[in-house]
Design a protein around this motif. Sequence first.
Motif, PDB file in Angstrom:
ATOM      1  N   GLU A 105       0.895  -1.255  -0.042  1.00  0.00           N
ATOM      2  CA  GLU A 105       0.036  -0.117  -0.049  1.00  0.00           C
ATOM      3  C   GLU A 105       0.929   1.131   0.064  1.00  0.00           C
ATOM      4  OE1 GLU A 105      -2.428  -0.118   3.320  1.00  0.00           O
ATOM      5  OE2 GLU A 105      -3.491  -2.132   2.579  1.00  0.00           O
ATOM      6  N   SER A 106       0.729   2.185  -1.098  1.00  0.00           N
ATOM      7  CA  SER A 106       1.582   3.233  -1.113  1.00  0.00           C
ATOM      8  C   SER A 106       0.732   4.446  -1.508  1.00  0.00           C
ATOM      9  CB  SER A 106       2.614   3.243  -2.264  1.00  0.00           C
ATOM     10  OG  SER A 106       3.499   4.188  -2.345  1.00  0.00           O
ATOM     11  N   THR A 107       1.402   5.754  -1.820  1.00  0.00           N
ATOM     12  CA  THR A 107       0.674   6.905  -1.923  1.00  0.00           C
ATOM     13  C   THR A 107       1.070   7.590  -3.305  1.00  0.00           C
ATOM     14  OG1 THR A 107       0.149   6.987   0.246  1.00  0.00           O
ATOM     15  CG2 THR A 107      -0.305   8.760  -0.720  1.00  0.00           C
ATOM     16  N   LEU A 108       0.469   8.173  -4.074  1.00  0.00           N
ATOM     17  CA  LEU A 108       0.797   9.404  -5.052  1.00  0.00           C
ATOM     18  C   LEU A 108       0.476  10.590  -4.667  1.00  0.00           C
ATOM     19  CD1 LEU A 108      -0.670   7.503  -8.045  1.00  0.00           C
ATOM     20  CD2 LEU A 108       1.644   7.455  -7.492  1.00  0.00           C
ATOM     21  N   GLY A 109       0.959  11.468  -5.145  1.00  0.00           N
ATOM     22  CA  GLY A 109       0.926  12.893  -4.662  1.00  0.00           C
ATOM     23  C   GLY A 109       1.915  13.302  -3.498  1.00  0.00           C
ATOM     24  N   ARG A 110       1.485  14.494  -2.972  1.00  0.00           N
ATOM     25  CA  ARG A 110       2.466  15.355  -2.239  1.00  0.00           C
ATOM     26  C   ARG A 110       1.441  15.927  -0.912  1.00  0.00           C
ATOM     27  NH1 ARG A 110       8.288  17.669  -4.304  1.00  0.00           N
ATOM     28  NH2 ARG A 110       8.671  16.176  -5.753  1.00  0.00           N
ATOM     29  N   ALA A 111       2.005  15.588   0.173  1.00  0.00           N
ATOM     30  CA  ALA A 111       1.241  16.169   1.370  1.00  0.00           C
ATOM     31  C   ALA A 111       1.213  17.750   1.372  1.00  0.00           C
ATOM     32  CB  ALA A 111       1.541  15.516   2.654  1.00  0.00           C
ATOM     33  N   ASN A 112       2.333  18.293   0.765  1.00  0.00           N
ATOM     34  CA  ASN A 112       2.458  19.845   1.143  1.00  0.00           C
ATOM     35  C   ASN A 112       2.135  20.416  -0.377  1.00  0.00           C
ATOM     36  OD1 ASN A 112       4.495  19.115  -0.470  1.00  0.00           O
ATOM     37  ND2 ASN A 112       6.120  19.999   0.554  1.00  0.00           N
ATOM     38  N   ASP A 113       1.364  19.935  -1.102  1.00  0.00           N
ATOM     39  CA  ASP A 113       1.185  20.429  -2.501  1.00  0.00           C
ATOM     40  C   ASP A 113      -0.327  20.210  -2.983  1.00  0.00           C
ATOM     41  OD1 ASP A 113       0.958  21.186  -5.302  1.00  0.00           O
ATOM     42  OD2 ASP A 113       2.591  20.242  -6.047  1.00  0.00           O
ATOM     43  N   PRO A 114      -1.277  21.349  -2.719  1.00  0.00           N
ATOM     44  CA  PRO A 114      -2.608  21.159  -2.788  1.00  0.00           C
ATOM     45  C   PRO A 114      -2.822  20.701  -4.401  1.00  0.00           C
ATOM     46  CG  PRO A 114      -1.912  23.428  -2.396  1.00  0.00           C
ATOM     47  CD  PRO A 114      -0.744  22.713  -2.299  1.00  0.00           C
ATOM     48  N   LYS A 115      -1.919  21.082  -5.375  1.00  0.00           N
ATOM     49  CA  LYS A 115      -2.324  20.659  -6.510  1.00  0.00           C
ATOM     50  C   LYS A 115      -2.109  19.085  -6.739  1.00  0.00           C
ATOM     51  CE  LYS A 115      -1.006  25.422  -8.484  1.00  0.00           C
ATOM     52  NZ  LYS A 115      -0.138  26.104  -9.337  1.00  0.00           N
ATOM     53  N   ARG A 116      -1.466  18.441  -5.971  1.00  0.00           N
ATOM     54  CA  ARG A 116      -1.076  16.887  -6.256  1.00  0.00           C
ATOM     55  C   ARG A 116      -1.740  16.156  -5.034  1.00  0.00           C
ATOM     56  NH1 ARG A 116       4.979  16.157  -7.882  1.00  0.00           N
ATOM     57  NH2 ARG A 116       4.346  14.022  -7.855  1.00  0.00           N
ATOM     58  N   PRO A 117      -3.026  16.110  -5.049  1.00  0.00           N
ATOM     59  CA  PRO A 117      -3.727  15.419  -3.962  1.00  0.00           C
ATOM     60  C   PRO A 117      -3.125  14.193  -3.581  1.00  0.00           C
ATOM     61  CG  PRO A 117      -5.038  15.480  -5.584  1.00  0.00           C
ATOM     62  CD  PRO A 117      -4.019  16.336  -6.061  1.00  0.00           C
ATOM     63  N   LEU A 118      -3.171  13.607  -2.336  1.00  0.00           N
ATOM     64  CA  LEU A 118      -2.736  12.395  -2.024  1.00  0.00           C
ATOM     65  C   LEU A 118      -3.755  11.276  -2.586  1.00  0.00           C
ATOM     66  CD1 LEU A 118      -1.521  12.593   1.591  1.00  0.00           C
ATOM     67  CD2 LEU A 118      -0.120  12.401  -0.272  1.00  0.00           C
ATOM     68  N   ILE A 119      -3.253  10.102  -3.262  1.00  0.00           N
ATOM     69  CA  ILE A 119      -4.118   9.264  -4.000  1.00  0.00           C
ATOM     70  C   ILE A 119      -3.503   7.841  -3.572  1.00  0.00           C
ATOM     71  CG2 ILE A 119      -4.730   8.366  -5.979  1.00  0.00           C
ATOM     72  CD1 ILE A 119      -4.443  10.836  -7.368  1.00  0.00           C
ATOM     73  N   PRO A 120      -4.177   7.107  -2.661  1.00  0.00           N
ATOM     74  CA  PRO A 120      -3.799   5.758  -1.976  1.00  0.00           C
ATOM     75  C   PRO A 120      -3.702   4.917  -3.146  1.00  0.00           C
ATOM     76  CG  PRO A 120      -5.244   6.753  -0.673  1.00  0.00           C
ATOM     77  CD  PRO A 120      -5.476   7.682  -1.552  1.00  0.00           C
ATOM     78  N   PHE A 121      -2.834   3.840  -3.384  1.00  0.00           N
ATOM     79  CA  PHE A 121      -2.847   2.932  -4.221  1.00  0.00           C
ATOM     80  C   PHE A 121      -2.195   1.557  -3.972  1.00  0.00           C
ATOM     81  CE2 PHE A 121       1.359   4.630  -5.392  1.00  0.00           C
ATOM     82  CZ  PHE A 121       1.989   3.550  -5.695  1.00  0.00           C
ATOM     83  N   THR A 122      -2.357   0.468  -4.653  1.00  0.00           N
ATOM     84  CA  THR A 122      -1.628  -0.554  -4.203  1.00  0.00           C
ATOM     85  C   THR A 122      -0.995  -1.311  -5.501  1.00  0.00           C
ATOM     86  OG1 THR A 122      -3.506  -2.057  -4.706  1.00  0.00           O
ATOM     87  CG2 THR A 122      -3.500  -1.215  -2.497  1.00  0.00           C
ATOM     88  N   PHE A 123       0.076  -2.009  -5.194  1.00  0.00           N
ATOM     89  CA  PHE A 123       0.695  -2.966  -6.138  1.00  0.00           C
ATOM     90  C   PHE A 123       1.228  -4.315  -5.664  1.00  0.00           C
ATOM     91  CE2 PHE A 123       3.904  -0.345  -4.109  1.00  0.00           C
ATOM     92  CZ  PHE A 123       5.260  -1.132  -4.213  1.00  0.00           C
ATOM     93  N   THR A 124       1.581  -4.994  -6.440  1.00  0.00           N
ATOM     94  CA  THR A 124       1.918  -6.332  -6.015  1.00  0.00           C
ATOM     95  C   THR A 124       3.338  -6.619  -6.042  1.00  0.00           C
ATOM     96  OG1 THR A 124      -0.339  -7.322  -7.000  1.00  0.00           O
ATOM     97  CG2 THR A 124       1.365  -8.827  -6.451  1.00  0.00           C
ATOM     98  N   GLY A 125       3.773  -7.308  -5.282  1.00  0.00           N
ATOM     99  CA  GLY A 125       5.195  -7.721  -5.158  1.00  0.00           C
ATOM    100  C   GLY A 125       5.683  -9.105  -4.965  1.00  0.00           C
ATOM    101  N   ARG A 126       6.652  -9.845  -5.071  1.00  0.00           N
ATOM    102  CA  ARG A 126       6.831 -11.132  -5.105  1.00  0.00           C
ATOM    103  C   ARG A 126       7.636 -11.317  -3.633  1.00  0.00           C
ATOM    104  NH1 ARG A 126       5.406 -13.113  -9.554  1.00  0.00           N
ATOM    105  NH2 ARG A 126       5.637 -12.289 -11.438  1.00  0.00           N
ATOM    106  N   ALA A 127       6.673 -11.408  -2.411  1.00  0.00           N
ATOM    107  CA  ALA A 127       7.088 -11.704  -1.337  1.00  0.00           C
ATOM    108  C   ALA A 127       6.078 -12.389  -0.505  1.00  0.00           C
ATOM    109  CB  ALA A 127       7.708 -10.450  -0.475  1.00  0.00           C
TER     110      ALA A 127
END
Length: 437
Positions: A105-127
């Motif tokens: 579980e990770s996040t796109l965007g930046r907490a200190n930039d209102p033009k780049r809102p935080l967007i949670p996303f998931t991705f798969t790994g090999r573990a």
Amino acid sequence: MKTSNLLWHTLLLLLFLCWQQPQAVHAQASHEAFLAGDLLPDAPELAVRGTYKVGVRTIDVVNKGQLNILKAANGTEPLYDRALKLEIWYPAQVTEKSKETVVYESTLGRANDPKRPLIPFTFTGRAIRDAAPQTSEGAFPLVIVSHGYPGSRLLLTYLTENLASKGYVVVAIDHTESTYKDVTGFQSTLLNRPKDILFVLEYMAQAGKEKSNSFLSGLADANNTALIGYSMGGYGVLNVAGAGFSPQLTTFFSSMTGGSKAIDVRTASHAAYKASIDPRVKAVVAFAPWGMERGVWDAEGLKELKIPTFFVAGSQDDISGYEKGVKAIYAGAVNADRYLLTYINARHNVAPNPPPSQTLKPELMEDYYHYAEPAWNERRINNINQHFVTAFLGIHLKKQDYLKYLQVEEDANKATWPGFKPRTATGLELLHTSPAK
């Protein structure tokens, strides 16, 4: 009669197609997707995963009583308990039937930039999440990973998983106040990068001791440690490894913080800094380390870097710089046995995972280019990094006979490099300089 036969054949054809379509869908669905770190057909030899199954766990730790530089003012030095989240990959003991996949579980965007809102996303790994550790073979070398600004502990999973599969315990740090979710004043990153890394090294050393009541007990050998850092992580790991900061950085830091001199203890001339150099650190990998163009280091500081170091850079890096940036650090570290791998025409993103699928939208181009390289396939960069980091750490932490993979013609266009298929190292350069005598 002919009409009847035609209708009958048409019906049979429709039935066949209806039956065939789900089979095709099923076949496509069963075909495994490409995940970060998987091999392309032209991957170099040492990019392949190792023989160990990989476990992964997330833990929270706290470094108590740290200076809260974001609230320091007028000479005051308020303290706080600095919480850090760690992701730890390790050789695991699992059954053959266990499926080696995990959802991060990770996040796109930046907490200190209102033009780049935080967007949670998931991705798969090999573990395998929370798998039992492999403890029957003794302790494994430790690798500590430090991300960029901003970034996350999950930014290099293609490499962290790969190293764990080869018999390393790998811990990646979420640097508080420097991740996508909580990025804030740059002064925190300047001050806390090396401090976080040193704290995690000692935490892992204690957790790895026999009878420590940690799952890491007997698993992690902190006496045999490598550091990997990207961008501001590269800034941090070089400082921990011996490259003391310059007086120019202390002036810059003081101007940002209303006069604080808290970073002085990480400068090359400070007695406390010299005492902090940890002999447990045996090797360093620095991807696009930041700071040389801003005067973070000078000749006096760089000459104190004495452990083997592998630099990775893009020749067009517009964040850390190349000729006056990463390459200048490489040239100035005169007392270290060092390498510089250059991706010709690449910019700064020579370390992270490929761009997440969630960034493949025009409106998320800034997030896409926080991962992507305009002149290189990121998956290919990942495979090449896996190859060279495996060789470098194998030599210095495992005493493996991998030196031939680093003894190459400087310009890959002039010869086939060991471990590479013919013509597949095009666009790479590898420099090597032995320490001064």
